[in-house]
Design an enzyme around this catalytic site. Structure first.
Site, PDB file in Angstrom:
ATOM      1  N   HIS A   1       0.871  -1.181   0.000  1.00  0.00           N
ATOM      2  CA  HIS A   1       0.000   0.000   0.000  1.00  0.00           C
ATOM      3  C   HIS A   1       0.910   1.234   0.000  1.00  0.00           C
ATOM      4  O   HIS A   1       2.020   1.183   0.537  1.00  0.00           O
ATOM      5  CB  HIS A   1      -0.818  -0.065   1.297  1.00  0.00           C
ATOM      6  CG  HIS A   1      -1.894   0.961   1.437  1.00  0.00           C
ATOM      7  ND1 HIS A   1      -1.650   2.246   1.847  1.00  0.00           N
ATOM      8  CD2 HIS A   1      -3.236   0.883   1.255  1.00  0.00           C
ATOM      9  CE1 HIS A   1      -2.794   2.914   1.905  1.00  0.00           C
ATOM     10  NE2 HIS A   1      -3.774   2.110   1.551  1.00  0.00           N
TER      11      HIS A   1
ATOM     12  N   ASP B   1       3.074  -4.845   7.945  1.00  0.00           N
ATOM     13  CA  ASP B   1       1.863  -4.044   7.850  1.00  0.00           C
ATOM     14  C   ASP B   1       0.671  -4.995   7.981  1.00  0.00           C
ATOM     15  O   ASP B   1       0.340  -5.729   7.052  1.00  0.00           O
ATOM     16  CB  ASP B   1       1.856  -3.313   6.495  1.00  0.00           C
ATOM     17  CG  ASP B   1       0.556  -2.564   6.243  1.00  0.00           C
ATOM     18  OD1 ASP B   1      -0.346  -2.632   7.097  1.00  0.00           O
ATOM     19  OD2 ASP B   1       0.456  -1.925   5.181  1.00  0.00           O
TER      20      ASP B   1
ATOM     21  N   GLN C   1      -4.455  -5.346   6.851  1.00  0.00           N
ATOM     22  CA  GLN C   1      -5.464  -6.237   6.242  1.00  0.00           C
ATOM     23  C   GLN C   1      -5.401  -7.642   6.844  1.00  0.00           C
ATOM     24  O   GLN C   1      -5.945  -8.577   6.267  1.00  0.00           O
ATOM     25  CB  GLN C   1      -5.258  -6.323   4.723  1.00  0.00           C
ATOM     26  CG  GLN C   1      -5.425  -5.011   3.999  1.00  0.00           C
ATOM     27  CD  GLN C   1      -6.868  -4.496   3.977  1.00  0.00           C
ATOM     28  OE1 GLN C   1      -7.815  -5.233   4.233  1.00  0.00           O
ATOM     29  NE2 GLN C   1      -7.033  -3.227   3.684  1.00  0.00           N
TER      30      GLN C   1
ATOM     31  N   LYS D   1     -10.450  -0.829  10.489  1.00  0.00           N
ATOM     32  CA  LYS D   1     -10.594  -1.969   9.580  1.00  0.00           C
ATOM     33  C   LYS D   1     -10.908  -3.247  10.355  1.00  0.00           C
ATOM     34  O   LYS D   1     -10.963  -4.330   9.785  1.00  0.00           O
ATOM     35  CB  LYS D   1      -9.310  -2.157   8.770  1.00  0.00           C
ATOM     36  CG  LYS D   1      -9.036  -1.019   7.789  1.00  0.00           C
ATOM     37  CD  LYS D   1      -7.778  -1.302   6.997  1.00  0.00           C
ATOM     38  CE  LYS D   1      -7.200  -0.094   6.316  1.00  0.00           C
ATOM     39  NZ  LYS D   1      -7.942   0.356   5.152  1.00  0.00           N
TER      40      LYS D   1
ATOM     41  N   CYS E   1      -4.800   2.450  -3.683  1.00  0.00           N
ATOM     42  CA  CYS E   1      -3.590   2.982  -3.020  1.00  0.00           C
ATOM     43  C   CYS E   1      -2.395   2.053  -3.248  1.00  0.00           C
ATOM     44  O   CYS E   1      -1.588   1.837  -2.330  1.00  0.00           O
ATOM     45  CB  CYS E   1      -3.793   3.177  -1.527  1.00  0.00           C
ATOM     46  SG  CYS E   1      -5.019   4.387  -1.124  1.00  0.00           S
TER      47      CYS E   1
HETATM   48  N1  PMP Z   1      -1.736  -0.827   4.671  1.00  0.00           N
HETATM   49  C1  PMP Z   1      -2.681  -1.538   4.060  1.00  0.00           C
HETATM   50  C2  PMP Z   1      -2.349  -2.908   3.545  1.00  0.00           C
HETATM   51  C3  PMP Z   1      -3.957  -1.013   3.917  1.00  0.00           C
HETATM   52  O1  PMP Z   1      -4.907  -1.719   3.290  1.00  0.00           O
HETATM   53  C4  PMP Z   1      -4.233   0.280   4.428  1.00  0.00           C
HETATM   54  C5  PMP Z   1      -5.610   0.898   4.290  1.00  0.00           C
HETATM   55  N2  PMP Z   1      -6.230   0.701   3.052  1.00  0.00           N
HETATM   56  C6  PMP Z   1      -3.211   0.964   5.079  1.00  0.00           C
HETATM   57  C7  PMP Z   1      -1.982   0.388   5.186  1.00  0.00           C
HETATM   58  C8  PMP Z   1      -3.427   2.330   5.652  1.00  0.00           C
HETATM   59  O2  PMP Z   1      -4.342   2.298   6.700  1.00  0.00           O
HETATM   60  P1  PMP Z   1      -4.877   3.649   7.354  1.00  0.00           P
HETATM   61  O3  PMP Z   1      -5.340   4.512   6.219  1.00  0.00           O
HETATM   62  O4  PMP Z   1      -5.969   3.208   8.253  1.00  0.00           O
HETATM   63  O5  PMP Z   1      -3.719   4.264   8.092  1.00  0.00           O
END
Ligand code: PMP
Length: 408
Positions: free
Chosen positions: A122, A199, A202, A225, A363
């Site tokens: 991401h 990270d 997910q 999430k 993203c």
């Molecule tokens: N890493 C991953 C794999 C994600 O899917 C996301 C959110 N789509 C993020 C980081 C960022 O999360 P946040 O916007 O809640 O900080």
């Protein structure tokens, strides 16, 4: 026993209608819905108990401080961290990654060093490392993604060098759904003398995770999430490293003693929590963890696995549908493209049917490039989704295909 209809009762929003149709919410990778008890717990604190934490000696302040610290203990237990000192509250996964990129970067990254990310990250797990590399004159390297959506583990040993300071890897891809072999990445990185940030944005809502078993150095996730509130997240950090890292932000709470000549910093985890935290959000996260634990992560995983199997089976029968990511080790994130149909058009039409899915780059622009597309459609499933909802998506996609392909 896992009873999806029972669980749906806990989420009032699932009874809503969109454009006069029952809501089919399949955008859980972006954010999940919250059970009423999370919102009720937070509103109870706002309406009856609110006072700033860690500051007062009065009744309400102590009450909120205790609730904040109980949530930390719940988060520690949820990820099986060894100590609450290793559980830092952040604004979310992005906040946690930026904290590490700055603070670990200050302590350990020098000119000529290397940071290794993967090709399926991401933007949140790419850009902070690029910014660090720019600041320090370090180099960003990329572990490639194979055609089936798995990491190229053979390339890992060549990419890890004596200069690699940190490897940043998604536990679960937000696009491909791949559950990465993070334990193998961690072992290889450690053998090469590098640290690892995982990270988990997910992952934690789908699988049980265990920091002590995983042996990673950092792990981040977002509450929103995993059925909790927005604006809150957790950074797990290995104690020995956190002790060597400088604070990220200065302010109240992160200090022990402030003098104009010299300030000393607070103990872990408070050293990394400057300013008033979103303590009511943190209390909401604690409630979400209790909720998930009451259902059991194994039960969540089993339901989502069955649902994902059904979805992949049904969608694969749609003419011209191409999945992106076909690893057998995958979670309930399903991304695909439809021949001759733009993902944004598909999303707009599905929305008219009450079906919420994501369309776009998710993203993850470099991964889109790797897959040879500019955008994808993503259905991301949660524990409250049903087989009927998958069937509604299938039927909706058939209508989309019929309408949009006809027009061309
Ligand atoms: N890493 C991953 C794999 C994600 O899917 C996301 C959110 N789509 C993020 C980081 C960022 O999360 P946040 O916007 O809640 O900080």
């Amino acid at each position: 026993m896992f009873d999806v209809n029972r669980i749906r009762e806990d989420f009032p929003i699932l009874k809503e209608q969109v454009h006069g149709k029952p809501l089919v919410y399949l955008d859980n990778g972006a954010t999940t819905q919250r059970p009423a008890r999370v919102v009720e717990r937070m509103s109870e604190y706002y309406l009856r108990y609110n006072a700033n934490v860690h500051r007062g000696v009065h009744y309400l302040s102590n009450l909120c401080t205790d609730a904040n610290e109980r949530a930390r203990e719940r988060a520690r237990d949820f990820i099986r961290a060894a100590s609450v000192e290793e559980v830092i509250f952040t604004s979310g996964a992005t906040g946690g990654i930026n904290l590490v990129a700055f603070s670990f970067g200050e302590a350990f990254v020098r000119e000529g060093d290397e940071i290794l990310v993967t090709g399926m990250e991401h933007h949140s797990n790419i850009v902070p490392w690029q910014m660090l590399c720019e600041r320090k004159g370090a180099t960003l390297k990329v572990l490639p993604v194979l055609d089936n959506g798995e990491l190229d583990m053979e390339a890992l040993s060549h990419l890890l060098t004596g200069r690699t300071q940190l490897v940043a890897v998604a536990h679960v891809s937000n696009v491909l759904g791949t559950i990465n072999p993070v334990r193998r990445v961690i072992d290889a990185a450690h053998a090469a003398g590098a640290c690892v940030l995982v990270d988990g944005a997910q992952a934690v809502q789908h699988l049980p995770v265990d920091m002590q078993e995983l042996d990673c150095d950092f792990y981040v996730f977002s509450a929103h999430k995993m059925y909790g509130p927005t604006g809150v997240g957790v950074l797990y950090g290995r104690r020995e490293l956190l002790l060597q890292m400088p604070p990220w932000q200065g302010g109240g709470e992160m200090i022990k003693e402030v003098r104009f000549e010299k300030t000393t910093y607070n103990d872990l985890p408070f050293k990394f929590e400057a300013g008033t935290p979103d303590f009511i959000g943190i209390i909401g996260l604690g409630e979400a963890i209790d909720y998930l634990s009451s259902i059991g992560m194994e039960n969540v995983a089993a339901h989502e696995e069955a649902l994902t199997r059904h979805a992949r089976e049904r969608l694969s029968a749609i003419p011209g549908l191409r999945f992106h990511g076909s690893s057998p080790h995958a979670s309930s994130v399903i991304s695909f493209t439809l021949d001759g149909v733009h993902p944004l058009d598909a999303a707009t039409l599905l929305d008219q049917l009450g079906i919420a899915i994501r369309a776009g780059q998710m993203c993850a622009a470099p991964l889109m490039q790797r897959c040879g597309v500019t955008a994808m459609i993503r259905a991301s499933l949660a524990m409250y989704n049903t087989f009927q909802e998958i069937d509604a998506l299938h039927d909706g996609l058939l209508r989309v295909v019929a309408m949009l392909r006809e027009k061309r």
